[in-house]
Design a protein around this motif. Sequence first.
Motif, mmCIF file in Angstrom:
data_model
loop_
_atom_site.group_PDB
_atom_site.id
_atom_site.type_symbol
_atom_site.label_atom_id
_atom_site.label_comp_id
_atom_site.label_asym_id
_atom_site.label_seq_id
_atom_site.Cartn_x
_atom_site.Cartn_y
_atom_site.Cartn_z
ATOM 1 N N ALA A 121 54.729 -8.887 24.866
ATOM 2 C CA ALA A 121 54.422 -7.758 25.749
ATOM 3 C C ALA A 121 54.020 -8.317 27.106
ATOM 4 O O ALA A 121 52.880 -8.721 27.304
ATOM 5 N N LEU A 122 54.982 -8.395 28.021
ATOM 6 C CA LEU A 122 54.706 -8.926 29.347
ATOM 7 C C LEU A 122 53.917 -7.923 30.171
ATOM 8 O O LEU A 122 54.276 -6.752 30.223
ATOM 9 N N VAL A 123 52.838 -8.388 30.787
ATOM 10 C CA VAL A 123 52.060 -7.530 31.675
ATOM 11 C C VAL A 123 52.219 -7.966 33.129
ATOM 12 O O VAL A 123 51.874 -7.221 34.032
ATOM 13 N N ASN A 124 52.734 -9.179 33.331
ATOM 14 C CA ASN A 124 53.088 -9.631 34.671
ATOM 15 C C ASN A 124 54.026 -10.815 34.555
ATOM 16 O O ASN A 124 54.092 -11.460 33.510
ATOM 17 N N ALA A 125 54.766 -11.084 35.594
ATOM 18 C CA ALA A 125 55.660 -12.246 35.644
ATOM 19 C C ALA A 125 55.975 -12.533 37.105
ATOM 20 O O ALA A 125 56.115 -11.609 37.909
ATOM 21 N N THR A 126 56.084 -13.823 37.414
ATOM 22 C CA THR A 126 56.397 -14.257 38.766
ATOM 23 C C THR A 126 57.383 -15.413 38.694
ATOM 24 O O THR A 126 57.253 -16.289 37.838
ATOM 25 N N ILE A 127 58.338 -15.403 39.601
ATOM 26 C CA ILE A 127 59.314 -16.489 39.728
ATOM 27 C C ILE A 127 59.314 -16.917 41.187
ATOM 28 O O ILE A 127 59.336 -16.079 42.093
ATOM 29 N N ARG A 128 59.298 -18.240 41.406
ATOM 30 C CA ARG A 128 59.419 -18.780 42.767
ATOM 31 C C ARG A 128 60.501 -19.846 42.751
ATOM 32 O O ARG A 128 60.445 -20.784 41.945
ATOM 33 N N VAL A 129 61.481 -19.689 43.640
ATOM 34 C CA VAL A 129 62.573 -20.652 43.755
ATOM 35 C C VAL A 129 63.045 -20.673 45.198
ATOM 36 O O VAL A 129 63.295 -19.614 45.785
ATOM 37 N N GLU A 130 63.162 -21.861 45.745
ATOM 38 C CA GLU A 130 63.744 -22.072 47.073
ATOM 39 C C GLU A 130 63.210 -21.101 48.124
ATOM 40 O O GLU A 130 63.971 -20.459 48.853
ATOM 41 N N GLY A 131 61.899 -20.958 48.189
ATOM 42 C CA GLY A 131 61.273 -20.123 49.204
ATOM 43 C C GLY A 131 61.297 -18.630 48.918
ATOM 44 O O GLY A 131 60.785 -17.848 49.711
ATOM 45 N N GLN A 132 61.875 -18.216 47.808
ATOM 46 C CA GLN A 132 61.871 -16.804 47.429
ATOM 47 C C GLN A 132 60.911 -16.605 46.273
ATOM 48 O O GLN A 132 60.660 -17.514 45.477
ATOM 49 N N ARG A 133 60.382 -15.380 46.179
ATOM 50 C CA ARG A 133 59.463 -15.043 45.094
ATOM 51 C C ARG A 133 59.837 -13.669 44.550
ATOM 52 O O ARG A 133 60.038 -12.727 45.301
ATOM 53 N N TRP A 134 59.918 -13.572 43.232
ATOM 54 C CA TRP A 134 60.159 -12.320 42.533
ATOM 55 C C TRP A 134 58.914 -11.999 41.725
ATOM 56 O O TRP A 134 58.232 -12.899 41.243
ATOM 57 N N SER A 135 58.626 -10.713 41.541
ATOM 58 C CA SER A 135 57.443 -10.341 40.782
ATOM 59 C C SER A 135 57.695 -9.065 39.985
ATOM 60 O O SER A 135 58.352 -8.143 40.468
ATOM 61 N N LEU A 136 57.145 -9.042 38.781
ATOM 62 C CA LEU A 136 57.230 -7.868 37.916
ATOM 63 C C LEU A 136 56.269 -6.783 38.383
ATOM 64 O O LEU A 136 56.503 -5.602 38.175
ATOM 65 N N ILE A 137 55.172 -7.206 39.010
ATOM 66 C CA ILE A 137 54.219 -6.244 39.568
ATOM 67 C C ILE A 137 54.312 -6.311 41.090
ATOM 68 O O ILE A 137 54.726 -7.321 41.652
ATOM 69 N N GLU A 138 53.946 -5.242 41.751
ATOM 70 C CA GLU A 138 54.053 -5.186 43.209
ATOM 71 C C GLU A 138 53.176 -6.266 43.831
ATOM 72 O O GLU A 138 51.984 -6.371 43.541
ATOM 73 N N ALA A 139 53.801 -7.094 44.688
ATOM 74 C CA ALA A 139 53.074 -8.166 45.364
ATOM 75 C C ALA A 139 53.648 -8.335 46.762
ATOM 76 O O ALA A 139 54.858 -8.209 46.964
ATOM 77 N N ASP A 140 52.779 -8.625 47.720
ATOM 78 C CA ASP A 140 53.194 -8.799 49.111
ATOM 79 C C ASP A 140 54.270 -9.874 49.232
ATOM 80 O O ASP A 140 54.088 -10.995 48.774
ATOM 81 N N GLY A 141 55.385 -9.520 49.846
ATOM 82 C CA GLY A 141 56.446 -10.482 50.103
ATOM 83 C C GLY A 141 57.323 -10.818 48.917
ATOM 84 O O GLY A 141 58.263 -11.590 49.049
ATOM 85 N N ALA A 142 57.048 -10.265 47.754
ATOM 86 C CA ALA A 142 57.830 -10.578 46.557
ATOM 87 C C ALA A 142 58.975 -9.585 46.392
ATOM 88 O O ALA A 142 58.840 -8.403 46.709
ATOM 89 N N ILE A 143 60.083 -10.078 45.891
ATOM 90 C CA ILE A 143 61.217 -9.228 45.552
ATOM 91 C C ILE A 143 60.889 -8.564 44.223
ATOM 92 O O ILE A 143 60.571 -9.251 43.250
ATOM 93 N N PRO A 144 60.935 -7.242 44.150
ATOM 94 C CA PRO A 144 60.587 -6.580 42.882
ATOM 95 C C PRO A 144 61.659 -6.806 41.820
ATOM 96 O O PRO A 144 62.849 -6.904 42.117
ATOM 97 N N MET A 145 61.218 -6.904 40.580
ATOM 98 C CA MET A 145 62.125 -7.008 39.440
ATOM 99 C C MET A 145 61.557 -6.192 38.300
ATOM 100 O O MET A 145 60.374 -5.858 38.283
ATOM 101 N N SER A 146 62.423 -5.846 37.364
ATOM 102 C CA SER A 146 62.033 -5.070 36.189
ATOM 103 C C SER A 146 62.342 -5.884 34.943
ATOM 104 O O SER A 146 63.250 -6.711 34.945
ATOM 105 N N LEU A 147 61.615 -5.611 33.885
ATOM 106 C CA LEU A 147 61.879 -6.280 32.616
ATOM 107 C C LEU A 147 63.076 -5.608 31.958
ATOM 108 O O LEU A 147 63.032 -4.424 31.631
ATOM 109 N N ALA A 148 64.167 -6.346 31.774
ATOM 110 C CA ALA A 148 65.366 -5.805 31.135
ATOM 111 C C ALA A 148 65.248 -5.928 29.617
ATOM 112 O O ALA A 148 65.533 -4.998 28.881
ATOM 113 N N GLN A 149 64.825 -7.108 29.150
ATOM 114 C CA GLN A 149 64.629 -7.322 27.724
ATOM 115 C C GLN A 149 63.810 -8.583 27.507
ATOM 116 O O GLN A 149 63.815 -9.483 28.332
ATOM 117 N N ALA A 150 63.111 -8.622 26.382
ATOM 118 C CA ALA A 150 62.313 -9.793 26.030
ATOM 119 C C ALA A 150 62.242 -9.902 24.518
ATOM 120 O O ALA A 150 62.143 -8.898 23.815
#
Length: 129
Positions: free
Chosen positions: A47-76
């Motif tokens: 049960a994911l409650v948050n997740a963050t990915i950082r690669v090559e100067g980009q950041r994705w986040s499952l929760i709203e975060a400043d400067g992060a690209i939003p993403m959704s949980l597709a499956q786990a």
Amino acid sequence: MYRTSLLALLIAVAAGPAAATGEVYCEAPGASGAVFSYGFGSVPGIALVNATIRVEGQRWSLIEADGAIPMSLAQASLENRRTLIDFADPNMERIVASVRLLSAVEGDDTVTVGTLHIPGTGVFPLLCD
């Protein structure tokens, strides 16, 4: 009036999102600087409650975060020490990242390794704490 306000505050706090009960932090060895981390709740399975990915100067986040690209949980899935997680864009139209982890346990020792695949960007090895 004071009691009503206090009761309303307590209800609002109790109704908030569940706090993570654990966190996994993974990073790529070498110069890529890729990082994946997630927090999970205390239910059977995953049960994911948050997740963050950082690669090559980009950041994705499952929760709203400043400067992060939003993403959704597709499956786990968490089964037989294998963790499979796919993240999609917020409209669930395409996969933006896939994480595959494998854990081995011996006594008190645990080792978790895996891969992070970001379509159009690359695939990165992961070593996790």
